[in-house]
Design an enzyme around this catalytic site. Structure first.
Site, PDB file in Angstrom:
ATOM      1  N   ARG A 103     -51.904  -4.768  17.455  1.00  0.00           N
ATOM      2  CA  ARG A 103     -52.273  -5.950  16.745  1.00  0.00           C
ATOM      3  C   ARG A 103     -51.658  -5.708  15.525  1.00  0.00           C
ATOM      4  O   ARG A 103     -51.678  -4.660  14.637  1.00  0.00           O
ATOM      5  CB  ARG A 103     -53.700  -6.072  16.632  1.00  0.00           C
ATOM      6  CG  ARG A 103     -54.346  -7.285  16.263  1.00  0.00           C
ATOM      7  CD  ARG A 103     -55.983  -7.022  16.164  1.00  0.00           C
ATOM      8  NE  ARG A 103     -56.377  -6.183  15.266  1.00  0.00           N
ATOM      9  CZ  ARG A 103     -57.554  -6.730  14.479  1.00  0.00           C
ATOM     10  NH1 ARG A 103     -58.231  -7.840  15.166  1.00  0.00           N
ATOM     11  NH2 ARG A 103     -58.158  -5.912  13.805  1.00  0.00           N
ATOM     12  N   ASP A 199     -62.447   1.098  13.837  1.00  0.00           N
ATOM     13  CA  ASP A 199     -61.078   0.923  14.555  1.00  0.00           C
ATOM     14  C   ASP A 199     -61.262   2.113  15.644  1.00  0.00           C
ATOM     15  O   ASP A 199     -61.395   3.186  15.525  1.00  0.00           O
ATOM     16  CB  ASP A 199     -59.872   1.473  13.755  1.00  0.00           C
ATOM     17  CG  ASP A 199     -58.503   0.940  14.418  1.00  0.00           C
ATOM     18  OD1 ASP A 199     -58.350   1.729  15.384  1.00  0.00           O
ATOM     19  OD2 ASP A 199     -57.812   0.420  13.895  1.00  0.00           O
ATOM     20  N   ASP A 202     -58.403   4.637  16.284  1.00  0.00           N
ATOM     21  CA  ASP A 202     -58.374   5.565  15.202  1.00  0.00           C
ATOM     22  C   ASP A 202     -59.318   6.563  15.577  1.00  0.00           C
ATOM     23  O   ASP A 202     -59.252   7.825  15.357  1.00  0.00           O
ATOM     24  CB  ASP A 202     -58.457   4.909  13.818  1.00  0.00           C
ATOM     25  CG  ASP A 202     -57.177   4.146  13.549  1.00  0.00           C
ATOM     26  OD1 ASP A 202     -56.203   3.985  14.273  1.00  0.00           O
ATOM     27  OD2 ASP A 202     -56.978   3.790  12.312  1.00  0.00           O
TER      28      ASP A 202
HETATM   29  C1  PRP Z   1     -57.536  -2.906  19.014  1.00  0.00           C
HETATM   30  C2  PRP Z   1     -58.450  -2.836  20.283  1.00  0.00           C
HETATM   31  C3  PRP Z   1     -57.918  -4.054  21.264  1.00  0.00           C
HETATM   32  C4  PRP Z   1     -57.609  -5.131  19.876  1.00  0.00           C
HETATM   33  C5  PRP Z   1     -58.506  -6.108  19.660  1.00  0.00           C
HETATM   34  O1  PRP Z   1     -56.323  -2.308  19.535  1.00  0.00           O
HETATM   35  O2  PRP Z   1     -58.377  -1.826  20.985  1.00  0.00           O
HETATM   36  O3  PRP Z   1     -56.687  -3.791  22.044  1.00  0.00           O
HETATM   37  O4  PRP Z   1     -57.568  -4.195  18.738  1.00  0.00           O
HETATM   38  O5  PRP Z   1     -58.110  -6.864  18.524  1.00  0.00           O
HETATM   39  P1  PRP Z   1     -58.146  -8.331  18.984  1.00  0.00           P
HETATM   40  O6  PRP Z   1     -58.955  -8.819  19.809  1.00  0.00           O
HETATM   41  O7  PRP Z   1     -58.042  -9.091  17.539  1.00  0.00           O
HETATM   42  O8  PRP Z   1     -56.688  -8.530  19.753  1.00  0.00           O
HETATM   43  P2  PRP Z   1     -55.116  -2.135  18.623  1.00  0.00           P
HETATM   44  O9  PRP Z   1     -54.306  -3.338  18.585  1.00  0.00           O
HETATM   45  O10 PRP Z   1     -55.468  -1.854  17.091  1.00  0.00           O
HETATM   46  O11 PRP Z   1     -54.404  -0.897  19.031  1.00  0.00           O
HETATM   47  P3  PRP Z   1     -54.716   0.541  19.219  1.00  0.00           P
HETATM   48  O12 PRP Z   1     -55.743   0.536  20.379  1.00  0.00           O
HETATM   49  O13 PRP Z   1     -53.438   1.202  19.579  1.00  0.00           O
HETATM   50  O14 PRP Z   1     -55.560   1.288  17.970  1.00  0.00           O
HETATM   51  N1  URA Z   2     -59.891  -3.242  16.881  1.00  0.00           N
HETATM   52  C1  URA Z   2     -60.780  -2.285  16.602  1.00  0.00           C
HETATM   53  O1  URA Z   2     -60.607  -1.275  17.102  1.00  0.00           O
HETATM   54  N2  URA Z   2     -61.779  -2.743  16.037  1.00  0.00           N
HETATM   55  C2  URA Z   2     -62.162  -3.866  15.526  1.00  0.00           C
HETATM   56  O2  URA Z   2     -63.088  -4.124  14.973  1.00  0.00           O
HETATM   57  C3  URA Z   2     -61.144  -4.997  15.654  1.00  0.00           C
HETATM   58  C4  URA Z   2     -60.078  -4.550  16.487  1.00  0.00           C
END
Ligand code: PRP
Ligand code: URA
Length: 207
Positions: A103, A199, A202
């Site tokens: 995202r 997050d 993270d």
């Molecule tokens: C996070 C989470 C979802 C997404 C949700 O991933 O694991 O995939 O955000 O957000 P949305 O509903 O607004 O799309 P992120 O894109 O941060 O990637 P990551 O898992 O690599 O940290």
């Molecule tokens: N992705 C995350 O990991 N946490 C949130 O709250 C939203 C998007």
């Protein structure tokens, strides 16, 4: 909410609370997310179709059952990886596909950077796995990829969901069953779920 199942089991809610806690470090976060994922999938697979099969015990013949369809687990990278291992322990015969989505921080748009899936998903039960359903952009992008490959029976497991994300997914996939431990209040201005757990990627991986 139609086809949204909130898993209220005390062990799920207990573990969700530990994951929400800012004091929970990466090591414990990984362990608890893994534990809660197995509990959630136990509920999410309750309606899997089975077929009757004969079985012979050491003492007698009887009838049992087996799953009607093969299962494909699809974690969304990165954070979905934190739920995969324990689910595989429950469904060890499952195949595993991967969808990589990130995202973008300002637009909140999900872009795809990886896809590794069986070429025809029509025969399978598919479980889409991601701890967070926020704006719903990632879930819709993942569902679009699964739909392109003919998936007909998908259920999605999200630890925490925002009402905004559920609405967005619903608008495009009205019949997709969603299993979650909590439907939280709303998104903040940066697209994070409130109260949420921060997050997820993270917190899992420390980066
Ligand atoms: C996070 C989470 C979802 C997404 C949700 O991933 O694991 O995939 O955000 O957000 P949305 O509903 O607004 O799309 P992120 O894109 O941060 O990637 P990551 O898992 O690599 O940290
Ligand atoms: N992705 C995350 O990991 N946490 C949130 O709250 C939203 C998007």
């Amino acid at each position: 909410m139609k086809r949204v199942t909130i898993i209220t089991h005390p062990l799920v809610q207990h573990n969700l609370t530990r994951l929400r806690d800012r004091q929970t470090g990466a090591q414990e976060f990984r362990r608890v997310l893994s534990e809660v994922a197995a509990l959630m999938v136990y509920e999410a697979t309750r309606s899997f179709a089975v077929v009757p099969v004969p079985v012979t015990t050491p003492l007698a013949k009887t009838r049992g059952c087996r799953l009607r369809r093969e299962v494909v687990l699809v974690p969304v990278l990165r954070a979905g990886l934190g739920m995969l291992d324990s689910i595989l322990q429950l469904v060890p015969h499952a195949r595993v596909g991967f969808i990589g989505l990130k995202r973008e921080e300002t637009t909140l748009r999900a872009t795809s950077y990886h896809k590794s899936l069986p070429p025809d998903l029509a025969p399978f039960e598919v479980i889409l796995i991601d701890p967070m359903l926020a704006t719903g952009g990632s879930a819709v992008a993942a569902m679009d990829l699964l739909a392109e490959l003919g998936a007909q029976r998908v259920r999605m497991v999200n630890l925490v969901a925002a009402p905004e994300g559920i609405r967005r997914v619903r608008a495009r996939y009205p019949d997709l069953p969603i299993f979650t431990a909590a439907v939280d209040r709303k998104l903040n201005k940066k697209g994070y779920i409130l109260p949420g757990l921060g997050d997820a990627g993270d917190r899992l991986f420390g980066v």
